[in-house]
Design an enzyme around this catalytic site. Structure first.
Site, PDB file in Angstrom:
ATOM      1  N   ASN A 398       0.825  -1.207   0.000  1.00  0.00           N
ATOM      2  CA  ASN A 398       0.000   0.000   0.000  1.00  0.00           C
ATOM      3  C   ASN A 398       0.858   1.255   0.000  1.00  0.00           C
ATOM      4  O   ASN A 398       0.922   1.981  -0.992  1.00  0.00           O
ATOM      5  CB  ASN A 398      -0.932  -0.004   1.213  1.00  0.00           C
ATOM      6  CG  ASN A 398      -1.999   1.074   1.131  1.00  0.00           C
ATOM      7  OD1 ASN A 398      -1.878   2.038   0.395  1.00  0.00           O
ATOM      8  ND2 ASN A 398      -3.062   0.923   1.900  1.00  0.00           N
ATOM      9  N   ASP A 399       1.544   1.506   1.096  1.00  0.00           N
ATOM     10  CA  ASP A 399       2.299   2.756   1.235  1.00  0.00           C
ATOM     11  C   ASP A 399       3.351   2.921   0.137  1.00  0.00           C
ATOM     12  O   ASP A 399       3.586   4.035  -0.339  1.00  0.00           O
ATOM     13  CB  ASP A 399       2.978   2.806   2.610  1.00  0.00           C
ATOM     14  CG  ASP A 399       1.964   2.774   3.746  1.00  0.00           C
ATOM     15  OD1 ASP A 399       0.872   3.341   3.572  1.00  0.00           O
ATOM     16  OD2 ASP A 399       2.269   2.181   4.795  1.00  0.00           O
ATOM     17  N   VAL A 400       3.988   1.814  -0.279  1.00  0.00           N
ATOM     18  CA  VAL A 400       5.086   1.916  -1.251  1.00  0.00           C
ATOM     19  C   VAL A 400       4.587   2.126  -2.677  1.00  0.00           C
ATOM     20  O   VAL A 400       5.398   2.287  -3.599  1.00  0.00           O
ATOM     21  CB  VAL A 400       5.984   0.662  -1.186  1.00  0.00           C
ATOM     22  CG1 VAL A 400       6.616   0.536   0.184  1.00  0.00           C
ATOM     23  CG2 VAL A 400       5.205  -0.598  -1.548  1.00  0.00           C
ATOM     24  N   THR A 401       3.244   2.120  -2.867  1.00  0.00           N
ATOM     25  CA  THR A 401       2.671   2.395  -4.195  1.00  0.00           C
ATOM     26  C   THR A 401       1.791   3.638  -4.176  1.00  0.00           C
ATOM     27  O   THR A 401       1.097   3.916  -5.148  1.00  0.00           O
ATOM     28  CB  THR A 401       1.822   1.200  -4.667  1.00  0.00           C
ATOM     29  OG1 THR A 401       0.720   1.012  -3.764  1.00  0.00           O
ATOM     30  CG2 THR A 401       2.643  -0.072  -4.718  1.00  0.00           C
ATOM     31  N   ALA A 440       1.121   3.149   7.367  1.00  0.00           N
ATOM     32  CA  ALA A 440       1.316   4.567   7.652  1.00  0.00           C
ATOM     33  C   ALA A 440      -0.003   5.274   7.937  1.00  0.00           C
ATOM     34  O   ALA A 440      -0.011   6.445   8.316  1.00  0.00           O
ATOM     35  CB  ALA A 440       2.022   5.252   6.483  1.00  0.00           C
TER      36      ALA A 440
END
Length: 471
Positions: A398-401, A440
């Site tokens: 999620n956060d890394v995309t 996050a």
């Protein structure tokens, strides 16, 4: 004044060989392809160092040491066999806390009985250099322990992933750190017990204060940073114990952990100095509310839809994340890639530097499933390919995309380089439900884009269904 016995040249040679093994271990661990060899070198070096130390030191009787080693080995063996890969980050944090506490206990033992450690001067006081080593070792060890405990609680879900902001936290941290350094300096001229115990107590406090302001998205860097701290604590205690192998090992762990932390900070566009200060990348104004924006329109797809789209594609890039780890979907994912290649589809894996909960988390999982190393690419090597890719298959990341890292200055992940999955012709995004957000606490705009199809299910079950549909 007591002096350490002359070093046996064979002992020095054994420690030197152990040090070389540790260096080769670090070199091996720098690549998934050579990681097993690196682990073997590390085990050989540690065995050599421990056996040599036991043969030349008479700190305690060998039966007592053997019993202690047996108990520790049994606990470690049972823990290693039972721990799931998803829980590996918190296990690493727990191990770091043990290293920190070991350093504290060695420092306490040396302070209470300096004669046994050969650090007592003719005047009946602890040698000044030893007081500095002891003070630094205890302080770093205590910071490592309390900081690792907080990291464990956050990673294990006992504490929330959101940053906990204390009013005036930076001023408090600087004051406590200044107090610790000042007391260590004063300890060189005054050996009063209250100074030693105050340094120890303040160090435990500052470790807690440094980690609680750090949010979930930055926890992989925290794990790396604590690893570095544990190494420096061990090195400082190596001076107190007059053990060169411990000094070498601690320095290698400390320096390599610091270098890794720097590399990860650079990958996340964070300041390395702010990492050490604590609370880096944390911004209360941009903290997520922990809920996705379900009222926004989005498209739902099925396993059959995903199988058709990927089966017709020329290239598919798979982006694994923590959701894949939780579902233990790496093996069936490998099966899916084999099926796609049978259909003539080119498949690659894109790994973000901080995907998962610790450095290299996704690499380990994919290696466990025997995914070829040549198929796995880091962010900077593959990010430009998304624009020419037919399908970006995101499984639990999620956060890394999240493109908010590039566009939303109020976001707690703003400035972190992310994988540009939204540029692919089609994005297939596996997620349990639309009601949750990443670690996050930030909603992801990719969910609601026109080229995105949400696959809402357990990751392993969804991939299994896609494999059946491909057949």
């Amino acid at each position: 004044m007591e002096h350490a016995a002359p070093v046996n040249p064979w002992v020095a040679l054994a420690y030197l060989v152990a040090g070389v093994c540790f260096i080769l271990a670090l070199r091996g661990l720098s690549s998934p392809a050579s990681s097993r060899e690196g682990n073997r070198y590390g085990m050989i070096g540690m065995t050599l160092a421990v056996v040599t130390t036991l043969l030349v030191h008479s700190i305690a009787s060998l039966p007592e040491i053997a019993i202690a080693i047996g108990i520790g080995a049994a606990i470690g063996l049972v823990t290693a066999r039972r721990i799931a890969m998803t829980d590996m980050p918190q296990l690493v944090a727990a191990f770091h806390s043990l290293v920190g506490m070991a350093a504290v206990l060695v420092g306490v033992a040396a302070f209470l009985n300096p004669a046994a450690f050969g650090i007592l001067g003719d005047d009946g006081l602890i040698l000044v250099p030893s007081r500095i080593e002891m003070g630094l070792g205890v302080a770093i060890g205590a910071i490592t322990f309390s900081g690792s405990v907080i990291a464990f609680l956050k990673l294990n879900g006992n504490m929330g992933g959101k940053p906990i902001m204390l009013p005036g936290r930076h001023a408090i941290n600087l004051a406590v750190l200044a107090g610790i350094l000042g007391l260590i300096g004063y300890f060189t001229v005054d050996q009063s017990p209250w100074i030693f115990w105050t340094v120890t107590a303040l160090a435990f406090v500052i470790g807690f204060l440094l980690i609680i302001p750090i949010g979930g998205a930055d926890m992989p860097v925290v794990v790396s940073m604590l690893n570095s701290y544990s190494g420096w604590a061990a090195a400082a205690m190596g001076f107190t114990l007059h053990n060169s192998a411990m000094i070498i090992t601690g320095a290698l762990v400390g320096s390599s952990g610091a270098i890794l932390s720097y590399i990860m900070c650079k990958a996340m566009n964070r300041s390395f100095i702010s990492v050490i200060a604590g609370g880096f990348g944390a911004d209360t104004s941009g903290a997520g509310d922990g809920e996705a924006k379900e009222q926004r329109p989005w498209k739902r797809g099925s396993a059959e839809d995903a199988a058709f789209l990927m089966g017709q594609a020329e290239q598919v890039i798979i982006v694994p994340g923590y959701g894949m780890a939780v579902a233990q979907a790496q093996h069936v994912l490998r099966e899916m890639t084999d099926k796609l290649r049978e259909h003539g589809v080119k498949v690659k894996f894109a790994i973000h530097p901080v995907a998962g909960r610790m450095p290299g988390h996704m690499n380990v999982l994919l290696a466990e499933a025997n995914v070829p190393y040549d198929d796995v690419f880091e962010l900077e090597d593959i990010n430009s390919e998304f624009a020419q890719t037919d399908v970006a298959f995101v499984i639990g990341a999620n956060d890394v995309t999240n493109p908010a890292a590039k566009t939303d200055k109020t976001s707690p992940i703003y400035g972190m380089p992310v994988l540009d999955v939204e540029k692919a012709k089609t994005v297939l995004f596996i997620k349990r439900s639309m009601g949750g957000v990443g670690y996050a606490g930030v909603d992801n705009d990719v969910f609601y884009m026109d080229n995105t199809m949400m696959l809402l299910a357990d990751a392993k079950k969804m991939v299994e269904d896609i494999v059946k549909a491909l057949d």
